[in-house]
Design an enzyme around this catalytic site. Structure first.
Site, mmCIF file in Angstrom:
data_model
loop_
_atom_site.group_PDB
_atom_site.id
_atom_site.type_symbol
_atom_site.label_atom_id
_atom_site.label_comp_id
_atom_site.label_asym_id
_atom_site.label_seq_id
_atom_site.Cartn_x
_atom_site.Cartn_y
_atom_site.Cartn_z
ATOM 1 N N ASP A 127 -7.253 -1.628 4.926
ATOM 2 C CA ASP A 127 -6.853 -2.739 4.074
ATOM 3 C C ASP A 127 -7.053 -4.113 4.704
ATOM 4 O O ASP A 127 -6.470 -5.082 4.281
ATOM 5 C CB ASP A 127 -5.415 -2.566 3.553
ATOM 6 C CG ASP A 127 -4.475 -2.099 4.629
ATOM 7 O OD1 ASP A 127 -4.810 -2.269 5.798
ATOM 8 O OD2 ASP A 127 -3.412 -1.561 4.277
ATOM 9 N N ASP A 162 -0.549 -0.593 6.145
ATOM 10 C CA ASP A 162 -0.451 -0.021 7.491
ATOM 11 C C ASP A 162 -1.678 -0.352 8.328
ATOM 12 O O ASP A 162 -1.824 0.122 9.444
ATOM 13 C CB ASP A 162 -0.200 1.485 7.433
ATOM 14 C CG ASP A 162 -1.356 2.222 6.784
ATOM 15 O OD1 ASP A 162 -2.287 1.554 6.304
ATOM 16 O OD2 ASP A 162 -1.323 3.460 6.753
ATOM 17 N N ASP A 190 0.885 -1.132 0.000
ATOM 18 C CA ASP A 190 0.000 0.000 0.000
ATOM 19 C C ASP A 190 0.944 1.207 0.000
ATOM 20 O O ASP A 190 1.982 1.160 0.643
ATOM 21 C CB ASP A 190 -0.816 -0.066 1.293
ATOM 22 C CG ASP A 190 -1.815 1.034 1.374
ATOM 23 O OD1 ASP A 190 -2.227 1.502 0.301
ATOM 24 O OD2 ASP A 190 -2.172 1.416 2.496
#
Lengths: 638, 72
Positions: free
Chosen positions: A527, A523, A334
């Site tokens: 997600d 992080d 990401d």
């Protein structure tokens, strides 16, 4: 444990004495003729029973329970058989020997068992010690009185006192006192972290310098320390494929070896027509029929690895993830918060000659805004911002600041165009903020999300493996290209909405080969689905973020991407050692079996081989801990 | 429902593996993991049947390793 050790030592001493005497004067010849065998038999039998009565007892018990493939039972059969053969040989008038062997097998078997138990106990303790986060008590503050209570009893909002040297028992916010915290057991970071009033503190950290008062924000079961402990304790229940393979192998190994022993006894008996020898060789088989070396060394290696990882601030939820991380060759990142800092910073101010003026003007205009870009500007301008300006926010364009007859325009190209100010558009991938003063263009600031300093190191490492690196981002194409090329990423996907990330990962799954393993690093914000979908989901900066801890398979407690290198190195090292152990112990076992079958190995070799290989693999498993050099941790320390 | 039990005197790694294998054969159990190193057993089974399941678990464990005790 201790009693058994004393018993083994006494038996061993006796054995040495009897053995030496036997070798010098040959006990079998003390009395003449056939009766000579009773003296050595009696002496060795004393040692045998002393060292192995518990094994015999277990064997008998298991026999009645129908557990014929139990190792105790097999050992007893092998040694009884050896005694029997020796008696038989004595009775038919051959050389009287073989009692020492039968006795030694059980003796060394017991020594081996003891050492094995000792070693596993040691490792269990040392690992438990590594992750010793559990707080023992909390100093509850009620009406200026302090009482020591179980952390479990402390309610939300209660005040607790943490003295220097004490572990913070529950998550909370400091209400009084500034101090330094040792977060080592939580993050592996050795530098103390200084905290002040209103800072959040996490359970499991140790207070170092001064007393602090903390208002509890999470009850015991929700606190970081209990969450992590839970996770580490349950990690072992997720077994890797290798472990499952080994237990399966062990299940078939023993019956096969025993069947082979039976066939061998009959076949060689028929061929060489000496049933004594054929039986002896078959008994040798039984001695090596326990797959213990394998069954213990493989999980032990993983166990040590999980412990080492958590000590270094890497939480691994199961050995299967370590195995998969070792294989991982597609790394999906990401962008914001993982590869980049996730905060904006000024990377250029053009033209350079006017830098100070441009920044000062921009800071005046942006001083009241909460937009990340505005905050980056204000943060960069380290002087006191003059006030008295009236600020007008032009939605989607920027800000206009006015004071008396002075006007400052600060914003995107639209803002300046709308006010008919002439300027030269600045080509850049970041966000460009133009500044104009009193109708004339002064310059512009380029603001970009900064790439973390350690990102390049990590990507260089991954590219060297080589692994495919993929970046997913919600940012526009230009920003994505810039980051991707500067970091040498294999591919990137830009303009993704949070929900698009999952489908982007699905696409990668469709195109990947069967042996490819996909690892996602994020992080932990937005997600969770991707973390769960990936073969290995890694979230970083995990402390405090429950969602990340829950969804990820591996959690880097540090907000440092280099933890990925550490984890990958550890995974590789562990798998190497596991493989070494498997190959080595299987080879030794097969070697002994072959040598026994052709009559080149005696029982001494068989028992030494069996016990020796177990101990060697255990020692080898510990190399996971010792030899692993955490690259980045070392660098951090420097 | 998942429950974790501590195992006392679980002495041999192979027995732990055997236990795990036999326990996984019990129908009412969804998943069992016996860990020799942590001396722990994780049982996943239906909540309503847990008690009957545990009786069977104790029986199986006793058969394989009579010295090993499950700490409830």
């Amino acid at each position: 444990m201790k009693k058994k050790l004393i018993r083994i030592i006494v038996a061993f001493g006796l054995f040495i004495i009897i053995f030496t005497v036997d070798k010098i004067v040959n006990l079998g010849n003390v009395f003449d003729g056939v009766d000579g065998l009773w003296l050595p038999l009696g002496l060795y039998l004393v040692v045998y029973l002393l060292v192995g009565y518990d094994v015999i007892w277990k064997a008998i018990r298991n026999l009645f329970r129908g557990q014929l493939l139990d190792e105790n039972f097999l050992m007893v059969i092998a040694t009884f058989g050896a005694f029997g053969l020796a008696i038989y040989r004595g009775l038919i008038g051959q050389n009287i020997d073989g009692f020492d062997e039968a006795c030694a097998v059980l003796l060394f078997y017991q020594i081996g068992e003891w050492l094995q138990k000792y070693a596993t106990g040691k490792s269990r303790n040392s690992i438990a010690h590594l992750i010793d986060l559990r707080p023992d008590y909390a100093n509850l503050l009620v009406n200026n009185e302090i009482t020591k209570v179980d952390p479990y009893e402390v309610a939300l909002g209660a005040l607790i006192i943490v003295n220097p040297g004490e572990k913070i028992p529950l998550d909370g916010v400091i209400v009084k006192g500034n101090s330094d915290l040792d977060t080592k057991s939580l993050t592996g970071e050795s530098l103390p972290r200084s905290v002040k009033v209103n800072d959040e503190v996490l359970s499991g950290c140790v207070n170092l310098t001064t007393q602090i008062t903390v208002r509890v924000t999470k009850v015991f079961y929700d606190s970081t320390a209990s969450k992590i402990l839970d996770l580490v304790e349950n990690a072992a229940s997720k077994k890797s494929k290798t472990e499952n393979f080994i237990t399966k192998f062990a299940r078939y190994y023993t019956p096969i070896v025993i069947t082979a022993a039976a066939i061998l006894a009959i076949l060689t008996g028929l061929i060489i027509n000496d049933w004594g020898i054929s039986l002896y060789r078959a008994l040798n088989f039984l001695v090596v029929s326990c797959p213990c070396a394998l069954v213990i060394s493989v999980p032990l290696s993983f166990f040590v690895a999980l412990g080492v990882a958590s000590k270094n601030g890497i939480l691994v939820k199961g050995s299967n993830y370590l195995e998969q991380l070792n294989r991982a060759n597609i790394f999906v990142f990401d962008k914001t918060g993982t590869l980049t800092k996730g905060n904006f910073a000024i990377t250029a101010i053009e033209p350079k000659v006017n830098q100070k003026e441009i920044l000062a003007l921009a800071a005046i205009a942006e001083q009241n805004s909460n937009h990340p870009i505005a905050r980056a500007i204000v943060a960069a301008y380290q002087h006191k911002i003059p006030n008295g300006y009236s600020l007008t926010n032009v939605a989607g364009s920027g800000v206009i600041a006015t004071k008396d007859d002075e006007t400052i325009y600060c914003g995107n190209a639209h803002l300046l165009e709308n006010h008919h100010i002439k300027f030269v558009p600045y080509p850049s991938v970041g966000t460009v903020v133009y500044v104009a003063h009193n109708q004339s263009y002064v310059g512009c600031l380029v603001i970009k999300d900064e790439i973390k300093t350690e990102t390049r190191e990590v990507l260089d490492y991954l590219n060297k493996i080589p692994a495919k690196t993929v970046m997913l981002t919600g940012d526009n194409e230009a920003v994505a290209t810039d980051v991707a090329t500067s970091l040498k990423l294999t591919i990137y996907r830009a303009n993704l909405l949070p929900q698009d990330k999952l489908s982007a990962v699905e696409e990668l799954f469709e195109t990947k080969k069967i042996n490819d393993t996909l690892c996602f690093v994020g992080d932990g914000t937005n997600d969770a689905p991707v973390l769960m979908r990936s073969d290995v989901g890694i979230s970083m900066g995990g402390i405090g973020s429950d969602a990340a801890i829950e969804a990820a398979d591996i959690i880097l407690m540090h907000d440092d991407l280099r933890g990925l290198i550490d984890a990958k190195c550890l995974a590789r090292r562990t798998m190497q050692i596991v493989k070494q152990n498997i190959v080595f112990s299987i080879m030794v076992k097969i070697g002994i079996l072959v040598l026994s079958a052709v009559g080149l190995a005696n029982m001494w070799l068989a028992i030494f081989g069996d016990v020796g290989v177990t101990l060697l693999t255990i020692l080898n498993a510990f190399r996971v801990k010792k030899k692993l050099i955490f690259k980045s941790t070392k660098k951090r320390a420097i | 429902m998942t429950k974790v039990f501590r195992l006392k005197d679980l002495d041999c790694a192979n027995c732990a593996a055997k236990m795990e294998h036999c326990l996984n054969k019990i129908d009412a159990i969804n998943h069992v993991s016996v860990n020799f190193l942590t001396q722990k057993m994780v049982i996943e089974a239906d909540e309503n049947e847990f008690e009957t399941v545990m009786q069977e678990v104790v029986k199986v464990c006793k058969k394989i390793e009579p010295d090993c005790k499950i700490i409830m």
